[in-house]
Motif scaffolding. Structure first.
Motif, mmCIF file in Angstrom:
data_model
loop_
_atom_site.group_PDB
_atom_site.id
_atom_site.type_symbol
_atom_site.label_atom_id
_atom_site.label_comp_id
_atom_site.label_asym_id
_atom_site.label_seq_id
_atom_site.Cartn_x
_atom_site.Cartn_y
_atom_site.Cartn_z
ATOM 1 N N ILE A 3 25.640 -26.963 31.857
ATOM 2 C CA ILE A 3 25.165 -25.708 31.285
ATOM 3 C C ILE A 3 26.155 -24.611 31.660
ATOM 4 O O ILE A 3 26.540 -24.480 32.816
ATOM 5 C CB ILE A 3 23.762 -25.360 31.809
ATOM 6 N N ARG A 4 26.567 -23.842 30.681
ATOM 7 C CA ARG A 4 27.533 -22.773 30.912
ATOM 8 C C ARG A 4 26.814 -21.427 30.828
ATOM 9 O O ARG A 4 26.132 -21.142 29.849
ATOM 10 C CB ARG A 4 28.650 -22.837 29.874
ATOM 11 N N ASN A 5 27.003 -20.612 31.844
ATOM 12 C CA ASN A 5 26.375 -19.289 31.878
ATOM 13 C C ASN A 5 27.455 -18.233 31.666
ATOM 14 O O ASN A 5 28.267 -17.983 32.560
ATOM 15 C CB ASN A 5 25.667 -19.069 33.218
ATOM 16 N N PRO A 6 27.498 -17.613 30.499
ATOM 17 C CA PRO A 6 28.614 -16.715 30.164
ATOM 18 C C PRO A 6 28.536 -15.348 30.830
ATOM 19 O O PRO A 6 27.463 -14.793 31.042
ATOM 20 C CB PRO A 6 28.492 -16.573 28.649
ATOM 21 N N VAL A 79 28.752 -25.483 20.565
ATOM 22 C CA VAL A 79 30.087 -25.366 19.965
ATOM 23 C C VAL A 79 31.153 -25.887 20.925
ATOM 24 O O VAL A 79 32.063 -26.626 20.525
ATOM 25 C CB VAL A 79 30.381 -23.902 19.574
ATOM 26 N N ILE A 80 31.074 -25.522 22.197
ATOM 27 C CA ILE A 80 32.077 -25.992 23.165
ATOM 28 C C ILE A 80 31.976 -27.501 23.361
ATOM 29 O O ILE A 80 32.994 -28.203 23.426
ATOM 30 C CB ILE A 80 31.926 -25.247 24.501
ATOM 31 N N ASP A 81 30.744 -28.022 23.445
ATOM 32 C CA ASP A 81 30.570 -29.474 23.570
ATOM 33 C C ASP A 81 31.208 -30.200 22.391
ATOM 34 O O ASP A 81 31.920 -31.194 22.559
ATOM 35 C CB ASP A 81 29.077 -29.829 23.635
ATOM 36 N N PRO A 265 39.348 -14.229 23.908
ATOM 37 C CA PRO A 265 38.283 -15.080 24.464
ATOM 38 C C PRO A 265 37.053 -15.114 23.572
ATOM 39 O O PRO A 265 36.629 -14.092 23.026
ATOM 40 C CB PRO A 265 37.968 -14.425 25.803
ATOM 41 N N ILE A 266 36.505 -16.298 23.427
ATOM 42 C CA ILE A 266 35.217 -16.460 22.743
ATOM 43 C C ILE A 266 34.110 -16.427 23.794
ATOM 44 O O ILE A 266 33.105 -15.750 23.624
ATOM 45 C CB ILE A 266 35.181 -17.774 21.955
ATOM 46 N N ALA A 267 34.343 -17.160 24.869
ATOM 47 C CA ALA A 267 33.378 -17.179 25.977
ATOM 48 C C ALA A 267 34.127 -17.270 27.296
ATOM 49 O O ALA A 267 35.119 -17.985 27.407
ATOM 50 C CB ALA A 267 32.417 -18.344 25.838
ATOM 51 N N ILE A 268 33.661 -16.518 28.274
ATOM 52 C CA ILE A 268 34.167 -16.607 29.643
ATOM 53 C C ILE A 268 32.972 -16.921 30.523
ATOM 54 O O ILE A 268 31.962 -16.222 30.507
ATOM 55 C CB ILE A 268 34.828 -15.293 30.091
ATOM 56 N N TYR A 269 33.081 -17.997 31.289
ATOM 57 C CA TYR A 269 31.934 -18.429 32.085
ATOM 58 C C TYR A 269 32.392 -19.050 33.413
ATOM 59 O O TYR A 269 33.577 -19.278 33.627
ATOM 60 C CB TYR A 269 31.075 -19.422 31.303
#
Length: 269
Positions: A3-6, A79-81, A265-269
């Motif tokens: 699980i990614r928490n942005p 999406v990242i997966d 960046p789309i997501a930073i986590y």
């Protein structure tokens, strides 16, 4: 999958990536409920046009609408997966082989504010004083007062350029453009200065032997014509006078040397 928490999430760019690669995601749904009330208080309720009608020939038709929002965290993780599983991610290597603008990458490293933005944040406060002084050097007492004013001022809210020191040293400099409009929930610029993972799109590739000016970060919120005017009038000399106020090399801060990439960046986590 983890699980990614942005800390940061550009939802528009995330959905563009999902659409391009055909990755399914939940969308915001508009729900409409229709019903009617009769003079006797009897009524009927329907959902999306379906329902049972009650008695009474006279009444008022009612319509209520509301939205069910999509889940941005689920979309981000999906999406990242999918990008990892389907091989949509590009590798970053020292020779930059095959890396192009728009490629997706996922990189681990430590973020810190770049020298260009450190200089730019100071310049944004000093430029009015330079202008008032006719572009000449500022006296030490003026610099001291400006620094004191900055300590008590509001945090920076404009876009910033960060550098990413990669977990694996690939011999490639990585820079990240951060827009405060995409911070997730209560995150701030300070929250980004740590070890992070970045899922993003390549914005610029700087090959070995090439370099790119960072003037748009050193002279923030200024149009191109004014930036060129400052460069013509001796921007390097002006920055040289700030060496004692900063812990960075102002000469190095004025350019990005290849091999390097700039990421959106789309997501930073």
């Amino acid at each position: 999958m983890p699980i990614r928490n942005p800390l940061y999430l550009d939802q528009d760019l995330l959905l563009n990536v999902a659409d391009y690669h055909g990755i399914a995601y939940g969308v915001e749904t508009q729900i409409k409920e229709k019903g009617s009330t009769s003079l006797t208080g009897e009524g009927s309720v329907g959902f999306r046009g379906l329902g049972a009608k009650g008695g009474g020939s006279k009444g008022t038709e009612l319509e209520t609408s509301y939205s069910l929002p999509a889940n941005p965290l689920r979309i981000m993780n999906d999406v990242i997966d999918e990008a990892q599983i389907e091989g949509y991610l590009s590798a970053v290597e020292a020779d930059m082989a095959g890396l192009r603008k728009g490629n997706l990458v996922e990189l681990d490293g430590a973020m810190e504010l770049s020298a260009a933005s450190q200089v730019g944040n100071l310049m944004g406060r000093l430029l009015p004083a330079f202008a008032a002084n006719g572009g000449g050097d500022l006296q030490d007492d003026v610099k001291t007062k400006l620094i004191a004013d900055m300590v008590g001022s509001s945090p920076v809210v404009s876009r910033q350029l960060f550098s990413l020191e990669l977990e694996l040293d690939l011999g490639v400099a990585v820079f990240v453009t951060v827009d405060p409009g995409h911070f997730f929930r209560n995150s701030t610029f300070e929250d980004l200065e740590r070890d992070v993972t970045i899922f993003g799109s390549v914005e610029r590739v700087v090959l070995l032997g090439a370099e790119v000016s960072t003037e748009r970060w050193i002279l923030p919120d200024m149009d191109r014509a004014l930036r060129r005017m400052f460069k013509k009038q001796g921007l390097s000399t002006m920055l040289g006078g700030l060496e004692g106020m900063l812990s960075v090399d102002t000469e190095e801060a004025q350019r990005i040397k290849g091999p390097a990439i700039e990421l959106r960046p789309i997501a930073i986590y």
